[in-house]
Design an enzyme around this catalytic site. Structure first.
Site, mmCIF file in Angstrom:
data_model
loop_
_atom_site.group_PDB
_atom_site.id
_atom_site.type_symbol
_atom_site.label_atom_id
_atom_site.label_comp_id
_atom_site.label_asym_id
_atom_site.label_seq_id
_atom_site.Cartn_x
_atom_site.Cartn_y
_atom_site.Cartn_z
ATOM 1 C CG ASP A 1 7.511 -13.589 -1.436
ATOM 2 O OD1 ASP A 1 8.046 -13.039 -2.400
ATOM 3 O OD2 ASP A 1 7.051 -12.964 -0.446
ATOM 4 C CG HIS B 1 10.884 -6.887 2.790
ATOM 5 N ND1 HIS B 1 12.000 -7.183 2.066
ATOM 6 C CD2 HIS B 1 9.848 -7.402 2.090
ATOM 7 C CE1 HIS B 1 11.660 -7.858 0.983
ATOM 8 N NE2 HIS B 1 10.360 -7.996 0.968
HETATM 9 O O1 G3H Z 1 7.500 -10.510 -0.004
HETATM 10 C C1 G3H Z 1 6.729 -10.006 0.842
HETATM 11 C C2 G3H Z 1 6.655 -8.600 0.972
HETATM 12 O O2 G3H Z 1 7.500 -7.900 0.188
HETATM 13 C C3 G3H Z 1 5.862 -7.992 2.027
HETATM 14 O O3 G3H Z 1 6.413 -6.814 2.576
HETATM 15 O O4 G3H Z 1 5.723 -7.075 4.923
HETATM 16 O O5 G3H Z 1 6.351 -4.849 4.025
HETATM 17 O O6 G3H Z 1 4.248 -5.934 3.323
HETATM 18 P P1 G3H Z 1 5.639 -6.128 3.792
HETATM 19 ZN ZN ZN Z 2 9.238 -9.208 -0.284
#
Ligand code: G3H
Ligand code: ZN
Length: 307
Positions: free
Chosen positions: A91, A192
């Protein structure tokens, strides 16, 4: 327990195959970030109970902590032992070197993220990395990102900056054509992390559903929704209907991890056996993952009860 009435997902052997099958079913693939074995065990336990495919994700920081090759080896071992459709994504990868490292380690996909750069530079860097990882493994799934959705799966006091740089359908089409990506992560009102009010359940993220549908049509490829934590349930379901294929959840897992770890430590100050302290943490995170998976597969209604 395998979910009664859910289609059999045990015949899915590749991430691409999972995405195609879930799109036909009208479901979203849950992507859950892990930084340690507690989180990974929770994700696998939820996949085992529900029978749904999962995409395990690890950002550069999470990979650094777990070990890139070590995480790939553990996921491979769990996949072999359980027979579950469990896949692994590198990721938010910000460099050619880290992307190639993940490809060599056996990751099923790489999230190539140069979204902080101006559009033309984002295109050039993404294209270069996509070519490099596909040279290592032609079957690898490459994701590219455009638009601004902020950084950090953390709890935030207030919204960072302004998130007006939403992706346009025209940008999406140009980006896909120029880079050769398989999956696009657009900015569609997502962000995020979670605001404190979201952690308290007093506020929810809302998505630009119309824009998602337009981007899907223009891009013509699989779409990822980043920043899923704290999103309104109904918006999740409508986003999948509009063309979202993968949904990323991280902060919600971290909140459950932190809360339950704190509670577990306080419950018995003399407990020093790590697995006794950590088992309730696995269970708490598992509950979050299970409930998100069921929602992404249309099994929960908007208020979170079983449909
Ligand atoms: O790549 C990880 C995410 O986009 C997670 O986002 O922490 O808002 O769930 P979040
Ligand atoms: Zn992300």
């Amino acid at each position: 327990m395998t979910t009664i009435g859910s289609p059999n997902h045990m015949n899915i052997h590749s991430l691409r195959n999972a995405l195609t099958q879930l799109e036909k079913e009208g479901s979203g693939l849950g992507h859950f970030n892990v930084a340690d074995l507690v989180l990974l065990k929770a994700v696998i336990a939820a996949a085992t109970d529900t029978g749904f495919p999962v995409l395990v994700g690890a950002s550069e920081g999470e990979r650094e902590f777990f070990g890139t090759r070590q995480l790939a080896a553990v996921v491979k071992s769990l996949r072999e032992e359980t027979g579950l459709p469990v896949f692994l994504n590198a990721d938010h990868t910000h460099s050619l070197q880290k992307a190639v490292e993940a490809a060599h380690a056996g990751f099923d996909s790489v999230g190539v993220d140069f979204s902080a750069f101006p559009f033309e530079q984002n295109v050039a860097h993404t294209k270069e990395v996509v070519q490099a990882i596909k040279a290592v493994n032609p079957a690898i799934v490459a994701e590219g990102e455009i638009g601004d959705i902020g950084t950090g799966s953390e709890i935030k006091e207030t919204a960072q900056g302004d998130f007006k740089k939403l992706t346009t359908p025209e940008e999406a089409r140009q980006f896909v054509d120029a880079t050769g990506i398989d999956v696009l992560a657009p900015a569609v009102g997502n962000m995020h992390g979670m605001l404190k009010s979201m952690v308290q359940g007093k506020a929810k993220k809302h998505l630009d559903l119309e824009r998602i549908a337009q981007i899907k049509q223009a891009a013509g490829i699989f779409l990822t929704l980043h920043g899923g934590s704290g999103t309104d349930d109904e918006h999740f379901r409508k986003a999948v209907a509009a063309g979202i294929n993968i949904i990323h959840i991280n902060t919600e897992l971290r909140v459950a991890w932190r809360r339950s770890l704190g509670e577990s430590l306080v419950r018995d100050p003399n407990e020093v056996v790590p697995y006794k302290v950590l088992l309730p943490v696995v269970d708490s995170v598992k509950q979050v993952v299970t409930s998100r998976l069921r929602l992404f597969h249309g099994e929960l209604d908007a208020v979170g009860s079983v449909a």
